[in-house]
Design an enzyme around this catalytic site. Structure first.
Site, PDB file in Angstrom:
ATOM      1  CG  ASP A 170      -4.140   6.017  -1.386  1.00 40.69           C
ATOM      2  OD1 ASP A 170      -3.240   5.320  -2.219  1.00 40.69           O
ATOM      3  OD2 ASP A 170      -5.463   5.444  -1.752  1.00 40.69           O
ATOM      4  CG  HIS A 201      -4.018   2.552  -3.111  1.00 46.83           C
ATOM      5  ND1 HIS A 201      -4.768   3.229  -4.016  1.00 46.83           N
ATOM      6  CD2 HIS A 201      -4.298   0.983  -3.582  1.00 46.83           C
ATOM      7  CE1 HIS A 201      -4.981   2.818  -4.300  1.00 46.83           C
ATOM      8  NE2 HIS A 201      -5.144   1.958  -5.372  1.00 46.83           N
TER       9      HIS A 201
END
Length: 232
Positions: A170, A201
């Site tokens: 992420d 993400h």
């Protein structure tokens, strides 16, 4: 069946809109779907529709209504992505949690006092964690919530089950922040964390360039199993 409904705010006479998807029969429970920074867009509405197909009453409140009611943005359009970041900067998260609480109350009324869960994505993942500590939701799920490591001081207030999905690549939540989440929450009796190696993400978005099909399918099945155990 889906429609736009209105939710009464807490403490004043205002209202805000929400997308509501209902199952064909009596709902097994209700789930509040908490938006990303892109508003209640097509992807969030599809999340609701999928939950309705599973037998839940699904409601996605328009949490940006104080900034610009009804906004929907496409994360794959660079200008709209930048606009979403600006809205995020102006958004009052504490008021957002109060609007989530208002939506929980409305959902409980619609299902005759039954159980209500939450599932949120990105900003919504963070808000789902905040709501787990500040509202009476019966179960909460957060996908790639940002800044949860900075909210660990509230973990003592978690009374009902929480599930967090953490993509290990992420670019908004680095490895150090992820480790702080594990250090702070792995031993919590109400919290479960799942890591997704190589995922970034937004991997569980319903559509667009960010979606990672295998990881999204796995995470969504874990979420479905979690809600089946916790709210029915």
């Amino acid at each position: 069946m889906s429609q736009m409904i209105t939710i009464d705010t807490l403490g004043d006479d205002r209202q805000f809109a929400a997308y509501c998807a209902a199952p064909e029969g009596a709902p097994r429970a209700a789930i509040i779907v908490i938006q990303e920074i892109f508003g209640v867009n097509a992807g969030i509405r599809r999340k609701c529709d999928r939950l309705a197909a599973q037998g839940y009453l699904a409601i996605a409140p328009d949490l940006f209504w104080r900034l610009e009611p009804g906004i929907t943005l496409d994360p794959d359009v660079p200008a709209e992505f930048q606009r979403a970041l600006g809205l995020m900067g102006d958004f009052d998260q504490d008021l957002g949690v109060r609007d989530i609480e208002a939506t929980i109350r409305a959902a409980r009324t619609q299902i005759g006092g039954g159980k209500v869960g939450l599932v949120g994505y990105c900003l919504g993942g963070r808000l789902a964690f905040m709501a787990a500590t500040r509202t009476d939701t019966d179960a909460s799920v957060g996908y790639y919530g940002v800044g949860i490591d900075g909210l660990l001081g509230e973990k003592h207030a978690i009374a009902h089950p929480v599930l967090l999905h953490i993509p290990q690549d992420d670019h908004f939540v680095d490895a150090a922040a992820q480790q702080r989440m594990h250090d702070g929450l792995d031993e919590h009796p109400k919290v479960t964390l799942f890591d997704y190696p190589g995922e970034d993400h937004g991997f569980a978005t319903e559509m667009g360039a960010r979606r990672s099909e295998a990881a999204a399918t796995l995470a969504d099945q874990r979420t479905a199993d979690f809600f089946a155990r916790t709210i029915g």
